[in-house]
Design an enzyme around this catalytic site. Structure first.
Site, PDB file in Angstrom:
ATOM      1  N   GLY A 122       0.816  -1.213   0.000  1.00  0.00           N
ATOM      2  CA  GLY A 122       0.000   0.000   0.000  1.00  0.00           C
ATOM      3  C   GLY A 122       0.847   1.259   0.000  1.00  0.00           C
ATOM      4  O   GLY A 122       0.565   2.217  -0.733  1.00  0.00           O
ATOM      5  N   CYS A 123       1.890   1.261   0.795  1.00  0.00           N
ATOM      6  CA  CYS A 123       2.760   2.445   0.889  1.00  0.00           C
ATOM      7  C   CYS A 123       3.502   2.678  -0.421  1.00  0.00           C
ATOM      8  O   CYS A 123       3.719   3.831  -0.826  1.00  0.00           O
ATOM      9  CB  CYS A 123       3.728   2.291   2.050  1.00  0.00           C
ATOM     10  SG  CYS A 123       2.873   2.175   3.640  1.00  0.00           S
ATOM     11  N   THR A 124       3.868   1.609  -1.099  1.00  0.00           N
ATOM     12  CA  THR A 124       4.525   1.733  -2.394  1.00  0.00           C
ATOM     13  C   THR A 124       3.562   2.321  -3.424  1.00  0.00           C
ATOM     14  O   THR A 124       3.932   3.219  -4.185  1.00  0.00           O
ATOM     15  CB  THR A 124       5.075   0.368  -2.857  1.00  0.00           C
ATOM     16  OG1 THR A 124       6.033  -0.085  -1.892  1.00  0.00           O
ATOM     17  CG2 THR A 124       5.722   0.457  -4.225  1.00  0.00           C
ATOM     18  N   ALA A 138       3.178   6.094  -2.596  1.00  0.00           N
ATOM     19  CA  ALA A 138       4.388   6.852  -2.938  1.00  0.00           C
ATOM     20  C   ALA A 138       4.542   6.968  -4.456  1.00  0.00           C
ATOM     21  O   ALA A 138       4.864   8.047  -4.976  1.00  0.00           O
ATOM     22  CB  ALA A 138       5.620   6.190  -2.322  1.00  0.00           C
TER      23      ALA A 138
END
Length: 154
Positions: free
Chosen positions: A44-46, A49
């Protein structure tokens, strides 16, 4: 105390991926998108970003600064930036004090377990240093596009 639109954004100084201190106060006069995310190199963070990365030129055209904040250290941030060619700073909030100030640190659940962690929230800070918009519990993939759309229409 709950942060609200038009509140003065809590000031902070945090190290970026190169251990340079980034001071929010130094960014007065610019719009800042401050996004909190749980951890480098997670799915999710990738997505989140890379969503900001893919729209970075459009944010820059509007003189908008993007800052990501997580509890990861500078070394982890550096690897994450290099791996995904991220063009904006990632800040290390190892003791979670900035996340706490922005009410973005709290109880989370994953696979039936509860734990404390950084919440996926975003704050848009206007050039006067006031909170212009707050996004809580965002979905990582569509979020960067929504932020850009909202800023371009305001």
């Amino acid at each position: 105390m709950t942060l609200q639109i038009n509140d003065i954004a809590p000031d902070f100084s945090l190290p970026d991926q190169d251990n340079n201190l980034v001071h929010l106060a130094d960014l007065k006069g610019k719009t800042v998108v401050l996004y909190f995310y749980p951890r480098d190199n997670t799915p999710g963070c990738t997505k989140e970003a890379c969503g900001f990365r893919d729209r970075y030129a459009a944010f820059q055209t509007e003189n908008i600064v993007i800052l990501g904040i997580s509890g990861d250290d500078a070394k982890a941030h550096g690897k994450f930036i290099k791996k995904f060619d991220l063009p904006f700073p990632l800040l290390s909030d190892i003791d979670h004090q900035v996340a706490i100030a922005y009410e973005s640190y709290g109880m989370k659940k994953f696979m039936g377990k509860e734990y404390m962690g950084i919440l996926r929230n975003t704050f848009v800070i206007n050039p006067e240093g006031k909170i212009q918009k707050i996004y809580l519990s965002v979905k990582p993939e569509p979020h960067p596009e929504q932020v850009l759309k909202d800023l371009l229409s305001s």
